[in-house]
Design an enzyme around this catalytic site. Structure first.
Site, PDB file in Angstrom:
ATOM      1  N   TYR C  34      40.479  46.856  55.724  1.00 23.46           N
ATOM      2  CA  TYR C  34      40.939  45.601  55.108  1.00 23.46           C
ATOM      3  C   TYR C  34      40.678  44.424  56.044  1.00 23.46           C
ATOM      4  O   TYR C  34      40.812  44.524  57.262  1.00 23.46           O
ATOM      5  CB  TYR C  34      42.431  45.670  54.777  1.00 23.46           C
ATOM      6  CG  TYR C  34      42.787  46.591  53.622  1.00 23.46           C
ATOM      7  CD1 TYR C  34      41.813  47.136  52.797  1.00 23.46           C
ATOM      8  CD2 TYR C  34      44.113  46.912  53.341  1.00 23.46           C
ATOM      9  CE1 TYR C  34      42.144  47.982  51.735  1.00 23.46           C
ATOM     10  CE2 TYR C  34      44.466  47.750  52.284  1.00 23.46           C
ATOM     11  CZ  TYR C  34      43.470  48.288  51.491  1.00 23.46           C
ATOM     12  OH  TYR C  34      43.816  49.115  50.450  1.00 23.46           O
ATOM     13  N   SER C 137      43.598  58.866  48.399  1.00 24.87           N
ATOM     14  CA  SER C 137      43.489  57.722  47.508  1.00 24.87           C
ATOM     15  C   SER C 137      42.218  57.860  46.687  1.00 24.87           C
ATOM     16  O   SER C 137      41.174  58.251  47.223  1.00 24.87           O
ATOM     17  CB  SER C 137      43.470  56.425  48.330  1.00 24.87           C
ATOM     18  OG  SER C 137      43.558  55.300  47.493  1.00 24.87           O
ATOM     19  N   GLY C 192      47.007  44.995  37.336  1.00 23.48           N
ATOM     20  CA  GLY C 192      45.629  44.777  36.888  1.00 23.48           C
ATOM     21  C   GLY C 192      44.948  43.826  37.842  1.00 23.48           C
ATOM     22  O   GLY C 192      45.398  43.608  38.968  1.00 23.48           O
ATOM     23  N   GLY C 193      43.882  43.263  37.406  1.00 21.34           N
ATOM     24  CA  GLY C 193      43.115  42.385  38.288  1.00 21.34           C
ATOM     25  C   GLY C 193      43.714  40.988  38.377  1.00 21.34           C
ATOM     26  O   GLY C 193      43.180  40.128  39.054  1.00 21.34           O
ATOM     27  N   GLY C 194      44.823  40.773  37.671  1.00 23.29           N
ATOM     28  CA  GLY C 194      45.420  39.441  37.698  1.00 23.29           C
ATOM     29  C   GLY C 194      45.048  38.618  36.470  1.00 23.29           C
ATOM     30  O   GLY C 194      45.611  37.557  36.211  1.00 23.29           O
ATOM     31  N   LEU C 196      45.649  39.133  33.522  1.00 16.88           N
ATOM     32  CA  LEU C 196      46.802  39.062  32.633  1.00 16.88           C
ATOM     33  C   LEU C 196      47.566  37.762  32.826  1.00 16.88           C
ATOM     34  O   LEU C 196      48.007  37.132  31.866  1.00 16.88           O
ATOM     35  CB  LEU C 196      47.707  40.250  32.996  1.00 16.88           C
ATOM     36  CG  LEU C 196      48.700  40.747  31.988  1.00 16.88           C
ATOM     37  CD1 LEU C 196      48.046  40.983  30.644  1.00 16.88           C
ATOM     38  CD2 LEU C 196      49.291  42.064  32.502  1.00 16.88           C
ATOM     39  N   PHE C 197      47.693  37.355  34.068  1.00 19.71           N
ATOM     40  CA  PHE C 197      48.530  36.196  34.368  1.00 19.71           C
ATOM     41  C   PHE C 197      47.708  34.917  34.501  1.00 19.71           C
ATOM     42  O   PHE C 197      48.250  33.836  34.540  1.00 19.71           O
ATOM     43  CB  PHE C 197      49.377  36.484  35.612  1.00 19.71           C
ATOM     44  CG  PHE C 197      50.170  37.745  35.417  1.00 19.71           C
ATOM     45  CD1 PHE C 197      51.253  37.756  34.547  1.00 19.71           C
ATOM     46  CD2 PHE C 197      49.789  38.936  36.016  1.00 19.71           C
ATOM     47  CE1 PHE C 197      51.966  38.919  34.314  1.00 19.71           C
ATOM     48  CE2 PHE C 197      50.489  40.105  35.786  1.00 19.71           C
ATOM     49  CZ  PHE C 197      51.579  40.106  34.930  1.00 19.71           C
TER      50      PHE C 197
END
Lengths: 277, 277, 277
Positions: C34, C137, C192-194, C196-197
């Site tokens: 990361y 993972s 989700g990937g965002g 949605l918002f």
């Protein structure tokens, strides 16, 4: 059982049960939700105690339809909670006017089923004698495997869609896993959706192959389609959906048709559009 | 072995076997149906007793072609009945003029195979010494698992399609399940369909990557493609389909190419068109 | 943690950790790669010894990016060799300035991972006390099964992509297999990937359903989306990716929303576009 579409009154249904038993067919496939949660009560009202001793009743719980017969439900969903499994079986027994189910199948895999809760519910139903044998319906290989690993109740059947019109279960692991885990597949819609016999386009090749194999064995096309299922080593039990006695007589006769391997693969090739690789 | 396309007479074939053995290649991949059920007899006629002691013979039974060499079959199908497994091995031994197969692979998953019947057939072949090691070919993970669970004969190989042109087995569970169950994968068509070396469009990126990795390691493109398989921890054994001695020599040399992880993933990315996620 | 995009200096990050802990959130999801292999060192520089005692650190190794932070890598690949697992953990501990990871997850399934080598690496990390709990993972069901069968170290988690925008794990065997093998799923991108918002087209039906369910329960849409994950019996732990304290506070509050089965299936139907069959 799609009983309500058959136009039978109580006495008519009682007579029909006798006729079906006379054909050597003894299993009756129920589910609490069939006929908008009404079929079982009608069947129970008609069935005599003597008939009850002769029939094998398959019950299913877990499907929550958003219909008038299931008040309080606004979204179709599944429910395999303890309350719904045990409560559903108790309602089923009341409706069918009997004290036991020969089989209980979990109707659909509820994504929210908790293994411990399912295990307790099935154990309770077994120990109380309310259910004699257990299984599931429409469970995938991984769902079968999960249940078999975590629920300490013998699971003996998975009722799935399999027919010459829907052959996925052959190769997607469903029938393999049934065999590995000692479950017998039951086949719903074993004759496909019926399009085969209505003459639907796209099924000509299969229709021809059924007719040819039927000619060679002295059987009708629908009998050959059932014999194709019976030939599989997993021990598939077709659940025939019709109420017509002539068709049921034909279905019962399918067991006497012994297809060769070549017949079987010819039908598969006709169904899928290509020979095996 | 696609032996009939190589234009060898009996003595030529005998010499060819010696040359192949000299390259350090000792496994010969047969199947009863190859060459329309004729290759094994030709191989058996050529092979000397001394050669037999040096070679490892892989046999396969179960594929029923609708061809002149297999009279009575009008639809291609699979047959893993007791009769066909045991009878097929006995024919194979007769044709190859030997008393044992080093490996027997069930050639294709017969949907109608009965586990008890397969278990008895394999047990008989093991106990009689006619087959030394057992496996299968083209079996899916659930089919592997079923067989391994129910057939009390050690199953040590699954011969599947795997190459840089067909990488599905990496991620669809085939290689994972082989490793879990202790089976070694064998790879058929390990160089793909050959389009790679004929210059087929769409394979340019892979061709370039093979060349680049080959340059770095001092190997030819086909050697790199085989080394890619050999690098996998499942212990893949490539079954090279060519009769050309120069190509076989190259194949034998692939074992000395040690690809780095980065080489391996570079080839995978070139083959699939994208890097790993 | 996408920490570098949050614009915090060392003291700012230290304060942020305290605030997050005050919200009752104690798990911090790291991976060596990361922030181009830089986030862990920044986090480790900021984290105080007192904070270390209060946090649970999830570390991951195995992803080799072709980026400036990972010199010598020209092709993105995975590496679960002994050297990379053990070396990666040691670098992680150094960067984080701690002596142990609470969790180590194998970040991605490396096709070239050798089970014996992985087993030895994990055993070494367990025995040396450098890692307290283990998992993986993005492993598929067959990869989970292989690792669980062959690595004699308890594997307790699989961090996978699961959210109302990516529901595949429900039915593709991932969650079933986690439950069967006793692993807890962690959910990455649980919202989700965002999109949605952000108001992305195509998500209107889901957005409406989240709002409706939220209204009924007194929760915000993102809380409902997390409560949807928490309702699943596999024990899903959402890994929330934001650094914004208001959002994290909301996420922490999601645990108090108890969705009914009907709520849950309503959201699923809105997400997939159709009711269950």
């Amino acid at each position: 059982m799609r009983l309500f579409s058959w136009g039978l009154d109580e006495q008519g249904l009682r007579d029909w049960i006798d006729r079906v038993l006379d054909l050597g067919i003894t299993s009756f496939d129920h589910a609490d939700c069939y006929g908008d949660y009404g079929v079982q009560a009608a069947f129970g009202a008609a069935m005599t105690p003597a008939q009850r001793e002769r029939v094998e009743i398959i019950g299913k719980v877990g499907v929550m339809l958003a219909t008038p017969g299931n008040p309080g439900t606004s979204v179709k969903h599944y429910d395999l909670s303890w309350d719904h499994i045990v409560g559903g079986v108790e309602r089923t027994l009341r409706d069918l006017r009997t004290d036991r189910l020969d089989w209980l199948l979990l109707h659909r895999p509820d994504f929210l089923m908790d293994m411990d809760e399912v295990a307790e519910a099935l154990g309770h139903l077994r120990d109380s004698g309310k259910v004699l044998r257990f299984g599931m319906s429409n469970f995938s290989p991984s769902q079968m495997r999960l249940l078999a690993a975590q629920v300490p109740v013998k699971l003996e059947a998975n009722q799935v869609q399999i027919s010459l019109e829907h052959t996925d279960a052959l190769a997607d692991g469903t029938l393999d896993t049934c065999q590995e885990l000692g479950m017998h597949p039951m086949a719903w819609s074993p004759l496909g959706g019926g399009g085969l016999f209505r003459g639907d386009a796209g099924l000509d090749r299969l229709r021809t192959a059924l007719w040819e194999v039927g000619q060679a064995h002295g059987g009708a096309a629908d009998q050959v389609a059932l014999a194709w299922l019976l030939r599989h080593p997993a021990g598939i039990r077709p659940i025939v959906g019709t109420g017509r006695l002539d068709r049921l007589a034909g279905a019962a006769g399918a067991a006497s048709l012994k297809l060769s391997r070549q017949d079987w693969y010819k039908l598969l090739a006709a169904a899928t559009g290509s020979e095996v690789p």
